[in-house]
Write a protein that holds these residues in place. Sequence first.
Motif, PDB file in Angstrom:
ATOM      1  N   LEU A   1      30.041  50.268  28.331  1.00  0.00           N
ATOM      2  CA  LEU A   1      30.085  51.436  29.221  1.00  0.00           C
ATOM      3  C   LEU A   1      29.462  52.658  28.561  1.00  0.00           C
ATOM      4  O   LEU A   1      29.012  53.574  29.233  1.00  0.00           O
ATOM      5  CB  LEU A   1      31.535  51.769  29.610  1.00  0.00           C
TER       6      LEU A   1
ATOM      7  N   ILE B   1      24.894  42.323  31.400  1.00  0.00           N
ATOM      8  CA  ILE B   1      25.445  41.459  32.453  1.00  0.00           C
ATOM      9  C   ILE B   1      26.267  40.334  31.828  1.00  0.00           C
ATOM     10  O   ILE B   1      27.404  40.054  32.247  1.00  0.00           O
ATOM     11  CB  ILE B   1      24.306  40.869  33.324  1.00  0.00           C
TER      12      ILE B   1
ATOM     13  N   LYS C   1      29.474  41.708  30.289  1.00  0.00           N
ATOM     14  CA  LYS C   1      30.461  42.115  31.298  1.00  0.00           C
ATOM     15  C   LYS C   1      31.054  40.904  32.031  1.00  0.00           C
ATOM     16  O   LYS C   1      32.163  40.955  32.536  1.00  0.00           O
ATOM     17  CB  LYS C   1      29.827  43.096  32.287  1.00  0.00           C
TER      18      LYS C   1
ATOM     19  N   MET D   1      40.423  53.121  36.993  1.00  0.00           N
ATOM     20  CA  MET D   1      39.099  53.361  37.581  1.00  0.00           C
ATOM     21  C   MET D   1      38.962  52.543  38.860  1.00  0.00           C
ATOM     22  O   MET D   1      38.197  51.605  38.924  1.00  0.00           O
ATOM     23  CB  MET D   1      38.037  52.964  36.566  1.00  0.00           C
TER      24      MET D   1
ATOM     25  N   TYR E   1      38.631  52.369  43.218  1.00  0.00           N
ATOM     26  CA  TYR E   1      38.214  53.119  44.408  1.00  0.00           C
ATOM     27  C   TYR E   1      39.485  53.381  45.215  1.00  0.00           C
ATOM     28  O   TYR E   1      39.966  52.504  45.922  1.00  0.00           O
ATOM     29  CB  TYR E   1      37.211  52.307  45.221  1.00  0.00           C
TER      30      TYR E   1
ATOM     31  N   ARG F   1      31.161  39.884  41.240  1.00  0.00           N
ATOM     32  CA  ARG F   1      31.257  38.876  40.186  1.00  0.00           C
ATOM     33  C   ARG F   1      30.793  37.505  40.674  1.00  0.00           C
ATOM     34  O   ARG F   1      31.010  36.499  39.986  1.00  0.00           O
ATOM     35  CB  ARG F   1      32.686  38.793  39.669  1.00  0.00           C
TER      36      ARG F   1
ATOM     37  N   LEU G   1      34.392  51.855  37.018  1.00  0.00           N
ATOM     38  CA  LEU G   1      34.596  50.468  37.436  1.00  0.00           C
ATOM     39  C   LEU G   1      33.259  49.776  37.654  1.00  0.00           C
ATOM     40  O   LEU G   1      33.021  48.675  37.150  1.00  0.00           O
ATOM     41  CB  LEU G   1      35.409  50.439  38.738  1.00  0.00           C
ATOM     42  N   THR G   2      32.371  50.434  38.411  1.00  0.00           N
ATOM     43  CA  THR G   2      31.065  49.837  38.696  1.00  0.00           C
ATOM     44  C   THR G   2      30.321  49.547  37.396  1.00  0.00           C
ATOM     45  O   THR G   2      29.670  48.523  37.273  1.00  0.00           O
ATOM     46  CB  THR G   2      30.244  50.789  39.602  1.00  0.00           C
ATOM     47  N   SER G   3      30.446  50.448  36.427  1.00  0.00           N
ATOM     48  CA  SER G   3      29.765  50.241  35.143  1.00  0.00           C
ATOM     49  C   SER G   3      30.318  49.045  34.398  1.00  0.00           C
ATOM     50  O   SER G   3      29.614  48.452  33.585  1.00  0.00           O
ATOM     51  CB  SER G   3      29.928  51.473  34.258  1.00  0.00           C
ATOM     52  N   SER G   4      31.582  48.688  34.650  1.00  0.00           N
ATOM     53  CA  SER G   4      32.168  47.574  33.919  1.00  0.00           C
ATOM     54  C   SER G   4      31.867  46.225  34.575  1.00  0.00           C
ATOM     55  O   SER G   4      32.229  45.183  34.056  1.00  0.00           O
ATOM     56  CB  SER G   4      33.682  47.761  33.804  1.00  0.00           C
ATOM     57  N   LEU G   5      31.217  46.282  35.736  1.00  0.00           N
ATOM     58  CA  LEU G   5      30.915  45.033  36.448  1.00  0.00           C
ATOM     59  C   LEU G   5      29.549  44.482  36.040  1.00  0.00           C
ATOM     60  O   LEU G   5      28.654  45.248  35.675  1.00  0.00           O
ATOM     61  CB  LEU G   5      30.950  45.276  37.955  1.00  0.00           C
ATOM     62  N   PRO G   6      29.405  43.157  36.106  1.00  0.00           N
ATOM     63  CA  PRO G   6      28.111  42.563  35.722  1.00  0.00           C
ATOM     64  C   PRO G   6      27.061  42.811  36.796  1.00  0.00           C
ATOM     65  O   PRO G   6      26.728  41.925  37.583  1.00  0.00           O
ATOM     66  CB  PRO G   6      28.447  41.074  35.584  1.00  0.00           C
ATOM     67  N   LEU G   7      26.577  44.021  36.832  1.00  0.00           N
ATOM     68  CA  LEU G   7      25.731  44.451  37.941  1.00  0.00           C
ATOM     69  C   LEU G   7      24.599  45.315  37.406  1.00  0.00           C
ATOM     70  O   LEU G   7      24.845  46.227  36.621  1.00  0.00           O
ATOM     71  CB  LEU G   7      26.630  45.280  38.862  1.00  0.00           C
TER      72      LEU G   7
END
Lengths: 267, 586
Positions: free
Chosen positions: A58, A78, A81, A92, A94, A110, B434-440
């Motif tokens: 991060l 990727i 993560k 964190m 939404y 995922r 959260l988005t940063s922690s996803l494999p994206l």
Amino acid sequence: MLQVINGNAIVAEGLVRNFGSKVAVDRLSFTVRRGEIYGLLGPNGAGKTTTVRMVCGLLPPTDGSVTVFGLDPTIFPIEVKNSLGLVPEEKMLYESLTPREFFDFIASMRNLPSNVATKRVDSLVKVFEMREYYDTVIAALSLGTKQKVAVINALLHEPPLLVLDEPLIGLDARSARVLKEFMKIHLEGNGAILFSSHILEIAESLCTRIGIIDNGRLVAEGTVDELRDLVKAHGTLEEVFLKAVQQDVEVAQAVQALRHALSEERK
Amino acid sequence: MNQKIKATKKSTGKEFLSIRSLLHSQELSWGDAWRAAGQLSSEVQFRTNLEMSAGAFRDSIERRVKSARTNTTFNKVGMSLVFGFFVAFYGFTTRTLTLFPIVSPIFNTGVIVAVITSLFLAVAFALLMFIGLMQSTTYISCDIASLTLQLPITNKDAEKIAFLGYFRLFDAPIIVILVGFPLAFGIATFSILGSFACLATTTITIFLAISMLLLLSHLFYTRIQSLGGSRLRGFIRTLFVLFWAFSFVAFSFSYQLISYLIPLIQVLTITANAFDWILPLFFPFSLGYLVALISGLPGLSVTSMITCLIGTLLYGTLAILGLRQSRRILIQVSQSPITPQVPTKMKPISVQSSSHHIAIIRKDLRLASRNPSQAVFLITPIATGIILHLTLLSYISLSFPADSFFFMIIAISPFLVIFFSIFLLSTETHGAVLTSSLPLRTRVITQSKALLATFSYLPIFLIQVILLYLLPLLSPIFLLVMIVSQIPLVYTASLIAICLFIRLLGGGLIIGFNVGQHLLQMIGVLLITIIFYALPWILYMYVWFDALRFEIPLIYFNLYVILAFWAGICINLLIGFICSRLLLHD
């Protein structure tokens, strides 16, 4: 999903992270082996969360390197993560979504097939007893239930590495116990856990090895017994910890001053 | 988190302690309660702003705290300036129209003043309502009780602080209106009695607006925002938020009304003369008529006088009832956090997995459907498109060549879509971590946001196609091709804008951002994007002037310039593709 090969789960070497002129993490090196829970302990502002963020990709380190299962998160974000599940200290989520909508989103990100994700979410929701809140907006949930959502999010894709930053905050006794048992089961499958917490009793009972950091630097590392020998302290991990971060004398003086002030007031 | 709490407490902790030291076991005086309420409302605004910058997690907490403080001050000053502008304009209009009968010499001053006052009271009412929604909802949802109950005061005092604290959220604009309107009226008409009447009617308007605002935000938080689950609930929620967002956008364009003020007052004055037996019964005409009546201005009929008195009595009573209802809600807020309605019917657990792009778009739409401030980003381009096209139609009726205006609108209408595409990043508050922690990959997120921005352009596209069919245009096929060409152009321009912004603020990694904090960077990015968007148009113009030199049939001429324009779009698509790879970190 990343095929976990033999070796260390996390290797950090000379990690440095600066925020302007402030050095948050200073030449930090540690290793988390597979099959162990590594406790990252330190006083407030010691650099634990910054370290966790660098491990998870991060935050890029200012200097030094970190690898997760041999992969650099800045080069293979990727893959890294995919191989870890993170429960961050600062939630964190939404907050405007319901857990149902939130897990739809996470499963999509995922690449989990609907039937697989449904099965996992269903069992985790049952285990953590949050079925009745499944269609309530996250913002309206209690701190503990939000924590459960964050934990399920981290476990959903069955990652070999769990990075847990204060994971037990807000959890009720039952859910905390479930999570602690889950951590032990996770190790049986040759997984690894990086565990950061302020609750030293839990760290003492759970962690295989412990790294104590202060001002961004690793000041002591080893099993609880090794730490006792290292800092020449006896008793609980709390005493070892305070001695390691050189706060034992400070705490004694503070308690003395407090005692004095209170006795003056009573007079 | 600890750091955040520490930083938040730092902003008010000392003040609260000093207030605490003032307090003893006696009842809190209104002065102390007013000061404590000021700290409470500052804390709420600070929390709101700090929350909005949660997505900028790569910044240090000190920086976020600093920007939250700056934004709090900026918002207050901004709101006061807006209201100040309206008050000054009110005074100017009243003075001008009472001195010079430019509306119509046959109308009397009383009716004109009643109409102008009603109009500006309506503006004040609407401004307070629309500007205050977010702050009001935050006040209800942010657990005020955790702040009031920790003070060594009685429940009654806690209620008093909560009640005053809510008003202090809007203290600057309220003071501007309360002082400004009567003063402006006094200067314009030299009537002291009228000024007092103006003060009374403004007070009624403020109480009505605040009560309505509190009631709606309470309803929104407890019943609407928390609605998850069924499609019907989702539909109701979306309708509510869209209505709110659309009203806000429509209201933003009320500034344009200034140019139509005289004709509007003319229409209203004619209506007031024709329906003076009933119009003064409605808000805000009752109050406007009352001001004119007490000022002793000539020309008001006896019927309108009686009706306006009945109306004023009615709205005065409503304002008092509204205040009592508001007090009840605020007492509830001051004692314990309000829990939103929880759906009781449990549905079986199932996870619906979809592609990355669809999942991100769906998530953003869901977030927007629960938050008017985010829904505005999607609604504004559509509302602007509609307003632009309505303007176009009015010009066509004035016998301007429709083709050239249509062409101009085609070129202008995507601007706001591109501008607001950057705002879509602000939906990532806490979620940015959260988005940063996803494999994206970041490019998947930027593509999804650009796609969503393009979807918000589609209603404008449809309006243009319908107009194309309805209007007597010379070259409809040529214009249709130009309209269609906007879709890829809007997509690539939005993509470039988002990528540039992410590069500038997040070093190529996904970020959430606070609009107020990064306005300058946004303007910089938009200037670059506009040049990028203009590339095909520049190429088109160049080819068009070049082709004029040759005497070629119109059909070939059009084909030639359209081909050039599409070539420009292809170049843009290529640049967009390259930029999204170069600018982003992954």
